[in-house]
Design a protein around this motif. Structure first.
Motif, PDB file in Angstrom:
ATOM      1  N   UNK A 140      -5.865  -4.063   2.529  1.00 40.38           N
ATOM      2  CA  UNK A 140      -5.833  -2.592   1.612  1.00 40.38           C
ATOM      3  C   UNK A 140      -7.178  -2.193   1.322  1.00 40.38           C
ATOM      4  N   UNK A 141      -8.154  -2.377   2.046  1.00 38.82           N
ATOM      5  CA  UNK A 141      -9.564  -2.021   1.687  1.00 38.82           C
ATOM      6  C   UNK A 141     -10.511  -2.834   1.485  1.00 38.82           C
ATOM      7  N   UNK A 142     -10.292  -3.940   1.222  1.00 36.78           N
ATOM      8  CA  UNK A 142     -11.199  -5.097   0.786  1.00 36.78           C
ATOM      9  C   UNK A 142     -11.590  -5.670   1.981  1.00 36.78           C
ATOM     10  N   UNK A 143     -12.887  -5.961   1.886  1.00 31.78           N
ATOM     11  CA  UNK A 143     -13.930  -5.925   2.980  1.00 31.78           C
ATOM     12  C   UNK A 143     -13.730  -7.717   3.635  1.00 31.78           C
ATOM     13  N   UNK A 144     -12.990  -8.502   2.980  1.00 33.93           N
ATOM     14  CA  UNK A 144     -13.175  -9.905   3.300  1.00 33.93           C
ATOM     15  C   UNK A 144     -11.935 -10.531   3.127  1.00 33.93           C
ATOM     16  N   UNK A 145     -11.774 -11.455   3.559  1.00 29.60           N
ATOM     17  CA  UNK A 145     -10.380 -12.554   3.104  1.00 29.60           C
ATOM     18  C   UNK A 145     -10.567 -13.362   1.974  1.00 29.60           C
ATOM     19  N   UNK A 146      -9.852 -13.560   1.208  1.00 34.09           N
ATOM     20  CA  UNK A 146     -10.101 -14.644   0.059  1.00 34.09           C
ATOM     21  C   UNK A 146      -8.915 -15.737   0.443  1.00 34.09           C
ATOM     22  N   UNK A 147      -9.266 -16.831  -0.261  1.00 33.84           N
ATOM     23  CA  UNK A 147      -8.460 -18.086  -0.147  1.00 33.84           C
ATOM     24  C   UNK A 147      -6.968 -17.908  -0.419  1.00 33.84           C
ATOM     25  N   UNK A 148      -6.859 -16.917  -1.560  1.00 34.40           N
ATOM     26  CA  UNK A 148      -5.355 -16.659  -1.901  1.00 34.40           C
ATOM     27  C   UNK A 148      -4.594 -16.029  -0.916  1.00 34.40           C
ATOM     28  N   UNK A 149      -5.198 -15.206  -0.161  1.00 39.72           N
ATOM     29  CA  UNK A 149      -4.543 -14.411   0.798  1.00 39.72           C
ATOM     30  C   UNK A 149      -4.202 -15.442   1.903  1.00 39.72           C
ATOM     31  N   UNK A 150      -4.898 -16.447   2.232  1.00 39.20           N
ATOM     32  CA  UNK A 150      -4.748 -17.352   3.329  1.00 39.20           C
ATOM     33  C   UNK A 150      -3.540 -18.246   2.848  1.00 39.20           C
ATOM     34  N   UNK A 151      -3.809 -18.729   1.619  1.00 35.36           N
ATOM     35  CA  UNK A 151      -2.607 -19.391   0.901  1.00 35.36           C
ATOM     36  C   UNK A 151      -1.163 -19.083   1.363  1.00 35.36           C
ATOM     37  N   UNK A 152      -1.135 -17.502   1.070  1.00 37.36           N
ATOM     38  CA  UNK A 152       0.029 -16.816   1.088  1.00 37.36           C
ATOM     39  C   UNK A 152       0.569 -16.611   2.453  1.00 37.36           C
ATOM     40  N   UNK A 153      -0.558 -16.450   3.331  1.00 40.68           N
ATOM     41  CA  UNK A 153      -0.302 -16.441   4.910  1.00 40.68           C
ATOM     42  C   UNK A 153       0.229 -17.710   5.554  1.00 40.68           C
ATOM     43  N   UNK A 154      -0.341 -18.978   5.029  1.00 42.53           N
ATOM     44  CA  UNK A 154       0.147 -20.116   5.794  1.00 42.53           C
ATOM     45  C   UNK A 154       1.624 -20.353   5.099  1.00 42.53           C
ATOM     46  N   UNK A 155       1.937 -19.820   4.229  1.00 40.50           N
ATOM     47  CA  UNK A 155       3.377 -20.141   3.617  1.00 40.50           C
ATOM     48  C   UNK A 155       4.108 -19.563   4.639  1.00 40.50           C
ATOM     49  N   UNK A 156       3.990 -18.648   5.354  1.00 37.94           N
ATOM     50  CA  UNK A 156       4.744 -18.133   6.512  1.00 37.94           C
ATOM     51  C   UNK A 156       4.903 -19.022   7.709  1.00 37.94           C
ATOM     52  N   UNK A 157       3.897 -19.798   8.032  1.00 39.86           N
ATOM     53  CA  UNK A 157       3.803 -20.513   9.169  1.00 39.86           C
ATOM     54  C   UNK A 157       4.354 -21.962   8.750  1.00 39.86           C
ATOM     55  N   UNK A 158       4.861 -22.646  10.032  1.00 42.31           N
ATOM     56  CA  UNK A 158       5.014 -23.964   9.566  1.00 42.31           C
ATOM     57  C   UNK A 158       4.110 -24.993   9.818  1.00 42.31           C
ATOM     58  N   UNK A 159       3.357 -25.501   8.808  1.00 39.36           N
ATOM     59  CA  UNK A 159       1.987 -26.054   9.519  1.00 39.36           C
ATOM     60  C   UNK A 159       2.345 -27.494   9.962  1.00 39.36           C
ATOM     61  N   UNK A 160       3.345 -28.015   9.851  1.00 44.08           N
ATOM     62  CA  UNK A 160       3.810 -29.180  10.302  1.00 44.08           C
ATOM     63  C   UNK A 160       3.763 -29.299  11.867  1.00 44.08           C
TER      64      UNK A 160
END
Lengths: 218, 218
Positions: free
Chosen positions: A88-108
């Protein structure tokens, strides 16, 4: 009085990045943060890598973009799980965005997560994502002087993929000079010349990735 | 509770940008803010423009870089006044930096100031510099989809220079599609295909600049 707004934001990001990193280690997933200028070939490199390694590893992709889902649609069309983060305009990814993204994936179920950061040689270098390794793609048309102009980006990356070597004859790009410039910022960085489109040099890149994924599984 | 740190910073920047703009208008100097990805040809375009128009106008350059003075040295070697701003890591130029840079220049003697922003398609779009016009350079190797991925950059620019058209045969770049994508973001933007290296298309660009400089002198 000057109030430094940036340090607390970076500090909070670093703390959450360490949490991501611990989670990825626990789940034995190798997470790669891919950084580059706009148009240097991040998505093409990811697509070629998926094609080459999909029979060996379970792969997922996290796509960071300011807007649009053009890239994640291209990944999903290959039958690979992809999570789109629109900043939404921000110029980089932050670790909190990654945390929420991996919740959608099944890391196992995963061996390798490719994280495509926002196309930007500046800000993403400051924000640790929790990935195990940072890779920067530098494409030939951008010029061999980029490590001089964007120091932090080249300090934080362990591998530099010099992409689009198929067009070397048409540009004033000195590969030896480029390697020298990269090593001025980070003497230990590995430089791999590639062409994601033609496949040139990609075997060395895949072999590097195989070894990394294996070391995380061990 | 969330504290929005960004809005006050942007607001302060906008106020100072308006002051810069008023000063440039009073001094009848046309100031152009040049925005682009790293390596898309900002400095080459500036050097070609200086060469073509130096006998018609008094020109100066403000160079924004995170680090290094490679670019301003290239400009000074042409005998043109150049002020280097090193942002020390910051990803864009702010209007206060411009104010301090123009203090070094003698605006009374100038017709045209070319302002090379930091190579970045994201953050510089948010920070008004006080320049009369924003120009974005999009180089062919970056791809025709950039306006889809970096919306604000293309909304705030009045002219898009599509650079490196000499390598069109070697890339999957659709010029008509590119123009369409630009106009999706800004229907009034003028698109000029150029090659700063070979000079192709540059006459149209110079003519546009001549008219702008003249309108500021009137």
């Amino acid at each position: 009085m000057e109030i430094d707004l940036k340090q607390p934001i970076l500090k909070k990001n670093d703390t959450l990045a360490e949490r991501n990193r611990a989670l990825f280690a626990e789940k034995k997933v190798f997470v790669l943060n891919i950084l580059a200028s706009p148009g240097s070939g991040k998505t093409s490199t990811i697509l070629a890598t998926i094609e080459a390694l999909r029979d060996e590893f379970n792969i997922a992709v996290i796509e960071g973009d300011i807007a649009s889902s053009v890239d994640s649609e291209r990944i999903k069309a290959q039958g690979i799980p992809a999570v789109q983060i629109n900043t939404g305009g921000a110029c980089h990814l932050e670790s909190d965005m990654i945390r929420r993204a991996v919740e959608v994936l099944n890391l196992d179920d995963l061996d390798l997560v490719l994280l495509e950061n926002v196309g930007n040689l500046v800000c993403p270098a400051e924000f640790d994502t929790g990935a195990a390794v940072n890779v920067t793609i530098l494409s030939v048309p951008e010029g061999d002087d980029k490590p001089l102009k964007y120091p932090l980006m080249y300090q934080v990356c362990d591998v530099v993929l010099v992409n689009k070597v198929d067009v070397l004859p048409y540009f004033d790009f000195d590969l030896a000079k480029c390697v020298e410039n990269v090593h001025m910022r980070n003497p230990k960085a590995r430089v791999i010349p590639i062409c994601a489109k033609t496949g040139e040099g990609m075997d060395e890149w895949y072999q590097w990735l195989r070894e990394k994924v294996a070391s995380y599984k061990a």
